[in-house]
Design a protein around this motif. Structure first.
Motif, PDB file in Angstrom:
ATOM      1  N   ASP A 151      22.066  72.656  56.962  1.00 19.00           N
ATOM      2  CA  ASP A 151      21.146  72.149  57.981  1.00 19.00           C
ATOM      3  C   ASP A 151      20.895  70.663  57.748  1.00 19.00           C
ATOM      4  N   PRO A 152      21.175  69.801  58.725  1.00 18.19           N
ATOM      5  CA  PRO A 152      21.023  68.360  58.505  1.00 18.19           C
ATOM      6  C   PRO A 152      19.594  67.914  58.227  1.00 18.19           C
ATOM      7  N   THR A 153      18.621  68.759  58.500  1.00 14.80           N
ATOM      8  CA  THR A 153      17.228  68.365  58.271  1.00 14.80           C
ATOM      9  C   THR A 153      16.683  68.817  56.921  1.00 14.80           C
ATOM     10  N   THR A 154      17.306  69.793  56.296  1.00 17.85           N
ATOM     11  CA  THR A 154      16.755  70.337  55.049  1.00 17.85           C
ATOM     12  C   THR A 154      17.750  70.440  53.906  1.00 17.85           C
ATOM     13  N   ALA A 155      19.048  70.417  54.185  1.00 25.46           N
ATOM     14  CA  ALA A 155      20.042  70.768  53.169  1.00 25.46           C
ATOM     15  C   ALA A 155      20.049  69.819  51.980  1.00 25.46           C
ATOM     16  N   LEU A 156      19.725  68.549  52.199  1.00 23.54           N
ATOM     17  CA  LEU A 156      19.871  67.560  51.139  1.00 23.54           C
ATOM     18  C   LEU A 156      18.536  67.121  50.553  1.00 23.54           C
ATOM     19  N   ALA A 157      17.513  67.949  50.707  1.00 27.42           N
ATOM     20  CA  ALA A 157      16.201  67.585  50.174  1.00 27.42           C
ATOM     21  C   ALA A 157      16.256  67.343  48.669  1.00 27.42           C
ATOM     22  N   ALA A 158      17.095  68.111  47.963  1.00 17.48           N
ATOM     23  CA  ALA A 158      17.185  67.948  46.510  1.00 17.48           C
ATOM     24  C   ALA A 158      17.688  66.560  46.123  1.00 17.48           C
ATOM     25  N   LEU A 159      18.520  65.965  46.972  1.00 16.14           N
ATOM     26  CA  LEU A 159      19.033  64.629  46.674  1.00 16.14           C
ATOM     27  C   LEU A 159      17.994  63.553  46.938  1.00 16.14           C
ATOM     28  N   TYR A 160      16.979  63.905  47.737  1.00 15.57           N
ATOM     29  CA  TYR A 160      15.904  62.959  48.046  1.00 15.57           C
ATOM     30  C   TYR A 160      14.605  63.365  47.335  1.00 15.57           C
ATOM     31  N   LEU A 161      14.735  64.075  46.224  1.00 21.83           N
ATOM     32  CA  LEU A 161      13.606  64.468  45.392  1.00 21.83           C
ATOM     33  C   LEU A 161      12.548  65.218  46.183  1.00 21.83           C
ATOM     34  N   GLY A 162      13.013  66.174  46.996  1.00 19.57           N
ATOM     35  CA  GLY A 162      12.106  67.052  47.714  1.00 19.57           C
ATOM     36  C   GLY A 162      11.758  66.624  49.119  1.00 19.57           C
ATOM     37  N   ARG A 163      12.069  65.388  49.488  1.00 17.28           N
ATOM     38  CA  ARG A 163      11.759  64.935  50.844  1.00 17.28           C
ATOM     39  C   ARG A 163      12.805  65.463  51.818  1.00 17.28           C
ATOM     40  N   HIS A 164      12.373  65.896  53.008  1.00 19.75           N
ATOM     41  CA  HIS A 164      13.287  66.348  54.047  1.00 19.75           C
ATOM     42  C   HIS A 164      13.726  65.139  54.865  1.00 19.75           C
ATOM     43  N   VAL A 165      14.952  64.738  54.661  1.00 24.00           N
ATOM     44  CA  VAL A 165      15.518  63.577  55.342  1.00 24.00           C
ATOM     45  C   VAL A 165      16.674  64.055  56.208  1.00 24.00           C
ATOM     46  N   THR A 166      16.649  63.698  57.483  1.00 21.23           N
ATOM     47  CA  THR A 166      17.738  64.104  58.379  1.00 21.23           C
ATOM     48  C   THR A 166      18.972  63.268  58.089  1.00 21.23           C
ATOM     49  N   TYR A 167      20.078  63.950  57.838  1.00 26.42           N
ATOM     50  CA  TYR A 167      21.333  63.258  57.518  1.00 26.42           C
ATOM     51  C   TYR A 167      22.492  64.117  58.019  1.00 26.42           C
ATOM     52  N   PRO A 168      23.554  63.501  58.560  1.00 25.53           N
ATOM     53  CA  PRO A 168      24.700  64.290  59.050  1.00 25.53           C
ATOM     54  C   PRO A 168      25.443  64.982  57.907  1.00 25.53           C
ATOM     55  N   THR A 169      25.250  66.278  57.791  1.00 23.42           N
ATOM     56  CA  THR A 169      25.790  67.053  56.668  1.00 23.42           C
ATOM     57  C   THR A 169      27.092  67.773  57.011  1.00 23.42           C
ATOM     58  N   LEU A 170      27.524  67.696  58.269  1.00 25.97           N
ATOM     59  CA  LEU A 170      28.585  68.586  58.747  1.00 25.97           C
ATOM     60  C   LEU A 170      29.894  68.392  57.995  1.00 25.97           C
ATOM     61  N   TRP A 171      30.329  67.157  57.812  1.00 27.38           N
ATOM     62  CA  TRP A 171      31.621  66.922  57.164  1.00 27.38           C
ATOM     63  C   TRP A 171      31.587  67.318  55.693  1.00 27.38           C
ATOM     64  N   ASP A 172      30.563  66.910  54.971  1.00 30.95           N
ATOM     65  CA  ASP A 172      30.452  67.326  53.572  1.00 30.95           C
ATOM     66  C   ASP A 172      30.317  68.840  53.471  1.00 30.95           C
ATOM     67  N   GLY A 173      29.579  69.427  54.418  1.00 25.81           N
ATOM     68  CA  GLY A 173      29.399  70.874  54.398  1.00 25.81           C
ATOM     69  C   GLY A 173      30.697  71.634  54.573  1.00 25.81           C
ATOM     70  N   LEU A 174      31.636  71.057  55.323  1.00 28.33           N
ATOM     71  CA  LEU A 174      32.934  71.711  55.514  1.00 28.33           C
ATOM     72  C   LEU A 174      33.633  71.924  54.185  1.00 28.33           C
ATOM     73  N   PHE A 175      33.544  70.958  53.271  1.00 27.71           N
ATOM     74  CA  PHE A 175      34.249  71.061  51.991  1.00 27.71           C
ATOM     75  C   PHE A 175      33.406  71.769  50.934  1.00 27.71           C
ATOM     76  N   ALA A 176      32.127  72.019  51.269  1.00 27.33           N
ATOM     77  CA  ALA A 176      31.317  72.873  50.407  1.00 27.33           C
ATOM     78  C   ALA A 176      31.702  74.341  50.566  1.00 27.33           C
ATOM     79  N   LEU A 177      32.490  74.652  51.597  1.00 29.36           N
ATOM     80  CA  LEU A 177      32.915  76.033  51.831  1.00 29.36           C
ATOM     81  C   LEU A 177      33.989  76.488  50.848  1.00 29.36           C
ATOM     82  N   PHE A 178      34.685  75.538  50.238  1.00 31.02           N
ATOM     83  CA  PHE A 178      35.837  75.885  49.402  1.00 31.02           C
ATOM     84  C   PHE A 178      35.430  75.914  47.932  1.00 31.02           C
ATOM     85  N   PRO A 179      36.030  76.811  47.135  1.00 32.31           N
ATOM     86  CA  PRO A 179      35.588  77.022  45.754  1.00 32.31           C
ATOM     87  C   PRO A 179      36.200  76.073  44.737  1.00 32.31           C
ATOM     88  N   THR A 180      36.699  74.930  45.187  1.00 34.08           N
ATOM     89  CA  THR A 180      37.408  74.037  44.264  1.00 34.08           C
ATOM     90  C   THR A 180      36.504  73.015  43.602  1.00 34.08           C
TER      91      THR A 180
END
Length: 648
Positions: A151-180
C-alpha cells in the motif's frame, strides 16, 4: 544470507518481465489491438491492475504475495476475456506476425547485453547498488517482502520511523514478490526495465513505418542506449525509471490514434481505453509520468484538440456552453488535484540544486551521464546518435516531403524535453521551476529527450526509406552498423556501472565495503532472533536490513531522523544520557553496532561519503556504563544497551 547466483538474478528479471507483459498483452489482444501496440501497453495495463490491488488489499485483509498477485491477474484476464468475447470489434490482422518474430530475439539480445554490461562493470547479483536513493529502494523491497504489504500510504512506514508517508511502492513491490532477496530483486529490476523498454520501443519505432528492420534498429538503439543510461543514472530511482519506459507504450497509443487512424479505425475506442489504462499504470508506478506524458504527447494532442474544439464551437450556442462547461470542469479538477497535493508540489518546486550553467549543459550533452556530476564523463555513441538527429532535423527543414505531421510532433516533443533539460541544468532563476516535476534533475529528463529524439529520427528515416527505397546491401550495412553502435556502448557503460556497484569506485561515496559485505553473515549469526539495532547507515549499517533477516536498523535511509522524540538517536552528543535512553526505549533498540574493521570509515574507497550520522560514534561516551563492554564480531563492535529502569 545466501549469495544468489546469476541464474537466480536472470530468473527474477525474466519472471518479473513475464508477469508484466503476458497478462497485459492478453488483455489488449482480446480487444483486437495491433500486436505491437498490445505488447507496448502490456506493462502499463498490468501495473494498473496491480496498483489497484495494492490499494485495495489492506482494506480487505489480503496480502501482497506472489500467490495472491497471480490470482488477481488471472481473474482479471479471464473476466476481460468474457467481456471482450461479447463486445470486442473485429479487425483483420495482416502482416503482424513479424512483430513477435522480431521482438523475441530482440528481447533476448537486450537481456544478454544488459547482463554483460553489469558483469563487466563488476556488479554481481548479491552486490548492492550504492547511492542514497538505491539504499532506500533496496530496503523498501525488503520491508514489503516481510510485511507483504505494498500500500503506497502505509507500506514504507518503517523506513520513515513510523510516519505514514505516501510513496509509489508499485515497482519495488513487484520485486518483493520473488524469494531472491532485496538486493538481487533490485538488481533484477534494472534488467526488467530494459526488457520492458524493448517491448514499448517496438511500437514507438513502428509509428509511420512499415519497415520491421527500421523498428528493430530503433528498438535496439533505444534499449542499448536509453535503458543502460537508465541503469546508471536512474537506477537509484527505479520507480521513476520504470514509469519512464512504461509510459512509452501509452505514448505509442496516443500517436497511433492521432497519426494512424485508418489502421486502428475498427478498434478506436478499445485503443483509447487501453491507452488510458496504460497511462494510469505508468502514473501509479511514479506520478511524474503525468508530466512526462504531457511533454511527449502534447504536440500530438493539442492541435487535434484545438481543431475539435473549433468544430464544436461553430455548432451553436449549446455546443459552446458544453465546451465552456467541460473546460471549466477540467480546470477545476486540475486545480483540485494541485490543491490536494500542494505540499508535494511545494517540495518539488522548491527542490534545491546547485546553480549550474546552461552553457556547460549544452557542452556536456553528448557526454554520457553528464546529468550526474558524480559520474565521470565518457564519450559514447549518444554523440553519434545526436549527430544523426541533427542531420535528420536539417533534412526535415530542407525537404518538404519529410515534414510529415508525425515528424513535426516528435520534433516539437524533442525540443520541449531538451529545453526542460537545459532549464534543469541552471542557473537558478524562475524558469528553472518548469523542471520541478522532474525534481530539477537532468538525470530524469535526459532519457526523455533521447526517447523523443529517437522517435523523430525514426520518423524521418521511415519517410526517406519510403521515397528512396534502399538496396538490400545498404540495408544489410545499416543493420550491422546499428548493432555495432549498440554494442559499442557496453565498455563505457560498464565503467559507469562500476561507479555504482564496485565498492572501490563508488562515485556517490562508499557506504558498504567488501569486508563489511562479507562480515554480515557472521554478524547475523550472533543474533538468533530479530533484533533492533542502532548503527550508522553510511558506515555499512544501512544495508543490514536488506542483506539480513534478523537485523533491523533504526535508520534504514539517509536524511530521515524521525520525530523529535527520536532525535537523540541521530545526535546523541547533543543530549543527556537519560534522553538518549528514553529514545532508545521508544525505538525498542537493544544493541548498538559500530564498524571498526581495517577499512574503518571506508577511507580508501571510492569518493568521500557525506558525513551523515557521524555523531553516532559519540554514543559510547554519552551512555558510558549504560552500554555493555563491546564484543568484536567480524569487524563490528557490538554493544548491548543496559539503560537502568530509573534512567528510562
Amino acid at each position: 544470507m545466501v549469495l544468489t547466483p546469476w541464474w537466480s538474478l536472470l530468473a527474477t528479471a525474466v519472471g518479473a518481465g513475464a508477469l508484466l507483459v503476458l497478462p497485459g498483452t492478453l488483455i489488449a489482444k482480446s480487444w483486437q489491438l495491433p500486436n505491437r501496440l498490445a505488447v507496448a501497453c502490456a506493462s502499463g495495463i498490468t501495473l494498473a491492475i496491480l496498483g489497484g490491488y495494492s490499494l485495495l488489499a489492506p482494506a480487505i485483509s489480503l496480502r501482497w504475495n506472489l500467490r495472491h498477485v497471480l490470482t488477481v491477474l488471472t481473474l482479471s484476464v479471464v473476466a476481460n476475456a468474457i467481456v471482450a468475447k461479447r463486445f470486442a470489434p473485429r479487425r483483420q490482422h495482416r502482416g503482424e506476425g513479424a512483430d513477435i518474430r522480431y521482438l523475441l530475439p530482440l528481447g533476448l539480445a537486450v537481456v544478454i547485453t544488459t547482463v554483460l554490461t553489469f558483469a563487466l562493470g563488476g556488479a554481481h547479483p548479491h552486490l548492492p547498488a550504492q547511492a542514497w536513493d538505491a539504499l532506500f529502494h533496496q530496503n523498501a523491497i525488503a520491508e514489503m517482502a516481510r510485511s507483504q504489504n505494498a500500500d503506497p500510504t502505509t507500506a514504507l512506514a518503517a523506513l520513515y520511523l513510523g510516519r505514514h508517508v505516501t510513496y509509489p511502492t508499485l515497482w519495488d513491490g513487484l520485486f518483493a514478490l520473488f524469494p531472491t532477496g532485496a538486493v538481487t530483486g533490485y538488481n533484477a529490476s534494472m534488467i526488467t526495465i530494459a526488457l520492458v523498454l524493448t517491448c514499448a520501443s517496438w511500437a514507438w519505432f513502428r509509428l509511420g513505418s512499415s519497415s520491421v528492420l527500421l523498428a528493430a534498429g530503433g528498438t535496439w538503439l533505444s534499449a542499448s542506449l536509453v535503458s543502460v543510461t537508465t541503469l546508471t543514472t536512474l537506477g537509484a530511482t527505479a520507480p521513476y525509471a520504470a514509469s519512464l519506459v512504461v509510459l512509452l507504450g501509452a505514448a505509442s497509443g496516443v500517436y497511433m490514434l492521432r497519426f494512424s487512424p485508418s489502421e486502428i479505425a475498427p478498434v478506436r475506442w478499445p485503443t483509447i481505453i487501453i491507452t488510458a489504462i496504460a497511462a494510469l499504470g505508468a502514473t501509479l508506478t511514479h506520478p511524474s509520468a503525468v508530466f512526462s506524458l504531457l511533454v511527449i504527447c502534447a504536440p500530438a494532442l493539442l492541435p487535434a484538440a484545438g481543431r475539435t474544439g473549433a468544430t464544436w464551437w461553430h455548432r451553436g450556442l449549446g455546443a459552446r456552453i458544453g465546451l465552456i462547461t467541460a473546460g471549466t470542469c477540467l480546470l477545476l479538477g486540475a486545480a483540485g488535484g494541485v490543491w490536494v497535493a500542494r505540499e508535494k508540489f511545494a517540495t518539488v518546486f522548491s527542490y534545491q540544486r546547485a546553480g549550474g550553467s546552461a552553457i556547460a549543459a549544452l557542452m556536456d550533452f553528448p557526454l554520457d551521464i553528464s546529468s550526474l556530476s558524480t559520474h565521470p564523463p565518457a564519450i559514447s555513441s549518444l554523440a553519434i546518435v545526436g549527430l544523426g538527429v541533427v542531420v535528420s532535423a536539417g533534412l526535415y527543414l530542407r525537404r518538404a516531403h519529410l515534414r510529415t505531421p508525425l515528424a513535426t510532433a516528435l520534433l516539437i516533443a524533442t525540443i520541449i524535453a531538451f529545453i526542460l533539460d537545459i532549464l534543469a541544468a541552471g542557473p537558478n532563476w524562475v524558469g528553472r521551476m518548469l523542471a520541478g516535476p522532474w525534481y530539477t534533475q537532468r538525470a530524469r529528463l535526459t532519457p526523455l529527450v533521447w526517447m523523443a529524439a529517437l522517435g523523430f529520427l525514426s520518423a524521418v528515416l521511415a519517410r526517406v526509406a519510403t521515397t528512396h527505397p534502399p538496396r538490400f546491401r545498404r540495408r544489410q550495412t545499416a543493420v550491422i552498423a546499428v548493432v555495432l553502435l549498440g554494442l559499442a556502448t557496453v565498455p563505457a557503460r560498464a565503467t559507469l556501472v562500476a561507479h555504482t556497484y564496485d565498492p572501490h569506485q563508488i562515485s556517490y561515496g562508499t557506504m558498504l565495503t567488501t569486508a563489511q559485505l562479507e562480515s554480515i553473515p557472521k554478524l547475523e549469526a550472533a543474533f538468533p532472533s530479530p533484533t533492533r539495532v542502532l548503527v550508522n547507515p553510511v558506515a555499512g549499517g544501512g544495508y543490514l536490513f536488506a542483506l539480513s533477516d534478523r537485523l533491523d536498523p533504526v535508520f534504514k535511509q539517509l536524511g530521515t531522523t524521525g520525530p523529535a522524540s527520536l532525535w537523540p538517536l541521530s545526535h546523541p552528543d547533543n543530549y543527556r544520557a537519560s534522553q538518549v535512553c528514553q529514545a532508545l526505549e521508544r525505538a525498542q533498540v537493544t544493541h548498538y553496532l559500530r564498524w571498526v574493521g581495517d577499512e574503518v570509515n571506508n577511507a580508501h574507497y571510492g569518493a568521500k561519503q557525506v558525513p551523515a550520522f557521524a555523531s553516532l560514534d559519540a554514543l559510547p561516551a554519552v551512555l558510558g556504563q549504560q552500554l555493555s563492554a563491546p564484543t568484536l564480531i567480524a569487524g563490528w563492535q557490538v554493544y548491548r544497551i543496559e539503560c537502568p529502569p530509573a534512567v528510562q
